[in-house]
Scaffold this active site. Sequence first.
Site, PDB file in Angstrom:
ATOM      1  N   HIS A 157      33.114   7.873 -40.879  1.00  0.00           N
ATOM      2  CA  HIS A 157      32.522   8.717 -41.919  1.00  0.00           C
ATOM      3  C   HIS A 157      31.668   7.884 -42.887  1.00  0.00           C
ATOM      4  O   HIS A 157      30.563   8.280 -43.253  1.00  0.00           O
ATOM      5  CB  HIS A 157      33.640   9.433 -42.688  1.00  0.00           C
ATOM      6  CG  HIS A 157      33.185  10.119 -43.919  1.00  0.00           C
ATOM      7  ND1 HIS A 157      32.535  11.339 -43.901  1.00  0.00           N
ATOM      8  CD2 HIS A 157      33.268   9.759 -45.220  1.00  0.00           C
ATOM      9  CE1 HIS A 157      32.239  11.690 -45.147  1.00  0.00           C
ATOM     10  NE2 HIS A 157      32.675  10.763 -45.957  1.00  0.00           N
TER      11      HIS A 157
ATOM     12  N   ARG B  27      27.136   7.145 -55.042  1.00  0.00           N
ATOM     13  CA  ARG B  27      28.364   7.638 -54.430  1.00  0.00           C
ATOM     14  C   ARG B  27      29.553   7.257 -55.289  1.00  0.00           C
ATOM     15  O   ARG B  27      29.664   6.127 -55.736  1.00  0.00           O
ATOM     16  CB  ARG B  27      28.464   6.990 -53.045  1.00  0.00           C
ATOM     17  CG  ARG B  27      29.623   7.375 -52.220  1.00  0.00           C
ATOM     18  CD  ARG B  27      29.478   6.661 -50.863  1.00  0.00           C
ATOM     19  NE  ARG B  27      30.545   7.021 -49.980  1.00  0.00           N
ATOM     20  CZ  ARG B  27      31.620   6.269 -49.775  1.00  0.00           C
ATOM     21  NH1 ARG B  27      31.742   5.126 -50.391  1.00  0.00           N
ATOM     22  NH2 ARG B  27      32.556   6.662 -48.952  1.00  0.00           N
TER      23      ARG B  27
END
Length: 146
Positions: free
Chosen positions: A122, A135
């Site tokens: 991921h 992020r």
Amino acid sequence: QMVIDKHKDKVIVDTYLTRGLGAGSDYLLRVHSTDMAATQAFLVDWRATKLGMYSDVTENLVGITKALNYISKDKSPELNAGLSSATYSDSAPRYVIVIPVKKDAAWWNMSDEQRLKEIEVHTHGTLQYLVNVKRKLYHSTGLADA
């Protein structure tokens, strides 16, 4: 701004104007902290401001920043190095996207190695975008597991 400045040693507050993006809100406060008591103190003070008093809370997601579980220096050194060295270089962020993810029993029944592999797959795909996407990962295990 005075409330944000008062708590700046323990919390970081990002503000986003959301008017026009949906009918449910006009703005978003994203409060970063490693200490839930510091977050709570900020929110109590903020709710006492005129803006806070007259704001209706339409959504509240609770999480806390903490050490990484999977992509750490020990468990995934190459990927950790990639995340750590990524430099956000775009102009100031204009948007925030919150993606709540719930882990189910199948996730928790995987071995640590299997979960690490899933997270690595991921995460690896995100590396190329980190110059444009800021992020931030939050964990809410035990805080808001409704």
